[in-house]
Motif scaffolding. Sequence first.
Motif, PDB file in Angstrom:
ATOM      1  N   GLU A  20     -55.122 -16.455 -51.108  1.00 35.81           N
ATOM      2  CA  GLU A  20     -54.315 -15.884 -50.034  1.00 35.81           C
ATOM      3  C   GLU A  20     -53.950 -16.963 -49.022  1.00 35.81           C
ATOM      4  O   GLU A  20     -54.595 -18.007 -48.942  1.00 35.81           O
ATOM      5  N   GLU A  21     -52.923 -16.694 -48.247  1.00 32.23           N
ATOM      6  CA  GLU A  21     -52.494 -17.627 -47.226  1.00 32.23           C
ATOM      7  C   GLU A  21     -52.802 -17.070 -45.841  1.00 32.23           C
ATOM      8  O   GLU A  21     -52.916 -15.865 -45.648  1.00 32.23           O
ATOM      9  N   LYS A  22     -52.932 -17.983 -44.892  1.00 33.13           N
ATOM     10  CA  LYS A  22     -53.230 -17.591 -43.514  1.00 33.13           C
ATOM     11  C   LYS A  22     -52.018 -16.908 -42.893  1.00 33.13           C
ATOM     12  O   LYS A  22     -50.887 -17.406 -42.993  1.00 33.13           O
ATOM     13  N   LEU A  23     -52.248 -15.763 -42.271  1.00 26.68           N
ATOM     14  CA  LEU A  23     -51.177 -15.054 -41.575  1.00 26.68           C
ATOM     15  C   LEU A  23     -51.027 -15.651 -40.183  1.00 26.68           C
ATOM     16  O   LEU A  23     -51.940 -15.599 -39.366  1.00 26.68           O
ATOM     17  N   LEU A  24     -49.885 -16.244 -39.920  1.00 25.81           N
ATOM     18  CA  LEU A  24     -49.590 -16.857 -38.630  1.00 25.81           C
ATOM     19  C   LEU A  24     -48.259 -16.315 -38.124  1.00 25.81           C
ATOM     20  O   LEU A  24     -47.278 -16.247 -38.877  1.00 25.81           O
ATOM     21  N   LEU A  72     -52.460  -5.606 -56.141  1.00 28.12           N
ATOM     22  CA  LEU A  72     -51.135  -6.147 -56.453  1.00 28.12           C
ATOM     23  C   LEU A  72     -51.124  -7.676 -56.480  1.00 28.12           C
ATOM     24  O   LEU A  72     -50.069  -8.302 -56.349  1.00 28.12           O
ATOM     25  N   ALA A  73     -52.300  -8.268 -56.649  1.00 26.93           N
ATOM     26  CA  ALA A  73     -52.414  -9.725 -56.553  1.00 26.93           C
ATOM     27  C   ALA A  73     -51.514 -10.460 -57.539  1.00 26.93           C
ATOM     28  O   ALA A  73     -51.008 -11.550 -57.238  1.00 26.93           O
ATOM     29  N   ASP A  74     -51.279  -9.884 -58.720  1.00 27.37           N
ATOM     30  CA  ASP A  74     -50.480 -10.577 -59.736  1.00 27.37           C
ATOM     31  C   ASP A  74     -48.989 -10.531 -59.454  1.00 27.37           C
ATOM     32  O   ASP A  74     -48.218 -11.321 -60.012  1.00 27.37           O
ATOM     33  N   VAL A  75     -48.540  -9.618 -58.591  1.00 27.26           N
ATOM     34  CA  VAL A  75     -47.106  -9.508 -58.295  1.00 27.26           C
ATOM     35  C   VAL A  75     -46.819  -9.696 -56.812  1.00 27.26           C
ATOM     36  O   VAL A  75     -45.680  -9.492 -56.367  1.00 27.26           O
ATOM     37  N   ALA A  76     -47.827 -10.072 -56.027  1.00 25.40           N
ATOM     38  CA  ALA A  76     -47.651 -10.159 -54.578  1.00 25.40           C
ATOM     39  C   ALA A  76     -48.239 -11.452 -54.028  1.00 25.40           C
ATOM     40  O   ALA A  76     -49.231 -11.976 -54.540  1.00 25.40           O
ATOM     41  N   LYS A  77     -47.605 -11.918 -52.984  1.00 27.70           N
ATOM     42  CA  LYS A  77     -48.122 -13.033 -52.193  1.00 27.70           C
ATOM     43  C   LYS A  77     -48.753 -12.430 -50.946  1.00 27.70           C
ATOM     44  O   LYS A  77     -48.127 -11.630 -50.242  1.00 27.70           O
ATOM     45  N   VAL A  78     -50.012 -12.791 -50.676  1.00 32.20           N
ATOM     46  CA  VAL A  78     -50.776 -12.135 -49.617  1.00 32.20           C
ATOM     47  C   VAL A  78     -50.987 -13.093 -48.452  1.00 32.20           C
ATOM     48  O   VAL A  78     -51.424 -14.237 -48.639  1.00 32.20           O
ATOM     49  N   PHE A  79     -50.673 -12.609 -47.245  1.00 25.64           N
ATOM     50  CA  PHE A  79     -50.965 -13.328 -46.012  1.00 25.64           C
ATOM     51  C   PHE A  79     -52.012 -12.519 -45.249  1.00 25.64           C
ATOM     52  O   PHE A  79     -51.832 -11.321 -45.033  1.00 25.64           O
TER      53      PHE A  79
END
Length: 611
Positions: free
Chosen positions: A221-225, A206-213
């Motif tokens: 992707e972004e760091k999950l904090l 779902l990379a094209d429609v989702a922001k991933v933490f």
Amino acid sequence: MLSRDPTYLGTVASVSGSAVSIHLAQSVASGLSIINGRTYRIGQVGSFVRIPQGYQDLFGVVSQVGAKAAPLPQQSVDDDTGRWMEVQLVGEAIGGTFERGISQYPNIGDGVHLAIESNLRRIYGTAEQGHIVVGTLSSAESIPAKIALDELLTRHSAVLGSTGSGKSTTIASLLRSITSPPVDTEAYPSARVLMLDIHGEYSTALADVAKVFSVDPQAGEEKLLIPYWALEAGDLLAFLTGGVDGPRETAFTDKLFELKIASHKATPFPGVDESSITVDTPIPYSLKQLWHDLIDFEIATFDGPQRDQSTRQDAGDADKLIAPKYKPHAMGAAGPFLNQQAFGIRRQLNLLRSRLLDRRYDFLLHPGSWEPNLGGKTKQDLDALLAGWLGGSKPITILDLSGVPSAVLERLIGSILKIVYESLFWSREKTEGGIERPLLVVMEEAHRYLSTNTESLASETVRKIAKEGRKYGVGAMIISQRPSEVDETILSQCGTFFALRLSNPSDRQRVQGTLPDGLVSLLDVLPVLRTGEAIIMGEAARLPMRCRITLPSQEHRPRSSDPEVTQQWSLQRRAEGYDRVVASWRAQRPRAVVRDAKVKRDKVTDESAED
């Protein structure tokens, strides 16, 4: 009796409530009927029949089929073929409009007909807004299977199926139907979906429609904090100290409350009155300072006749987690003396310190710009966190929890759900709240943290969402391969079910309890459903329907396929490095490396352009 109508099946023999028994005519003895170039099988459980009643048609679902061993001697074969069907009446159509429920019953001897494709379109073909296409009917692949989006979210839903039945692909297809539907269907650009991805299956799909933490982010992707100070005090302390109660718990909560008050006084937070602050109010404070103040009180020694003169030799360093130093206490009356008011929490404080030093928990205990300094001041507040999770530029937010240590996973999920639900609950009068912009929370592997026998923060929060979330615009989608292990209260609040292949009898029994008694037989096919095939029933479906879920393209499928054993074992043996295996094991990260590859990059200039 023979009939020229190719859809004719037989006549009504008896009526009992919504159940109708039908005697099949001799003209359908073959079990096959060809109508308008399409072949229909007669007597398929789950198929539809039509009973004309003047200007309206009654529709029923075949629930049982049978035959007598032999005709009775006094009856001729023309009168009774010995074959029969049991049908459950489900609705009626007047003109082109279909409605669930019936206003009249058929009479004995009324003709019964096979529901062909044009009839099925009257039942399932809706032009109403707010419906999404998830696949096609198994009995008529030219008819799209549609579900109502409003009921899917507000009445909650569950996707249930054994391993390998196609759950992950179903979820990916369902979310794509919402966020990126076909060109000729209704679009939902302001959709808001939060997915808890336990195994990291959906980040690529779902990379094209989702922001991933992610705890261990890849490129893009972004760091999950997750700031620890936004969690409930009791649950956080249970993780940090191994559990405290009585006066020991009071020692922690009193100090925690004191630090939150000091933080608010130093930097007043909008909308917060000091008298309303509790230990659970999400105000930043320093865990390092909490540890340092408590350990200082525990190990302190005193001298002097009144035993009130501190013997501290070194103040220590809270930021570096270095404890203060005191003169060691002595036996007898000479001193120094121990602090008689100490709470006896040194063991719990040692565990708290070890947690703070454990790099595996940095995403929680050292949350980047959300980590407070010793005075409780942070670079960013919770609004930035919620904007990333709920207000991103893409409709789906995936929290990839595959790198989270199992010791903290259940508590972490509960804390995430608590943060999200509480923020939307208290902002229900705002345009960013759940009423003005609803949120769908998708929970993978729900049986791991919503178990029947577990009284956890996750279970408590999801129960609250299931019971009250509808009023505040928060919908839940439960995904599990073991529905019998999911909390019954939570599952009973789900209004829509996507039942894929289920082999375990206890799991099937839990799903069968969602249908009326007369339609339970429809779920007898659960063990033999094809991969990617589901029975959809409940609030979001006009009627229970068996459908094939639309498969996403190959590059948009989750990483949940089975290993290709034959192909991989047929390869020639190659050199292997198990130091990489050990590195990932020790680091608790699948992508950990033994040696970082440092590539020197030189800037390339286009010489022809310079000329």
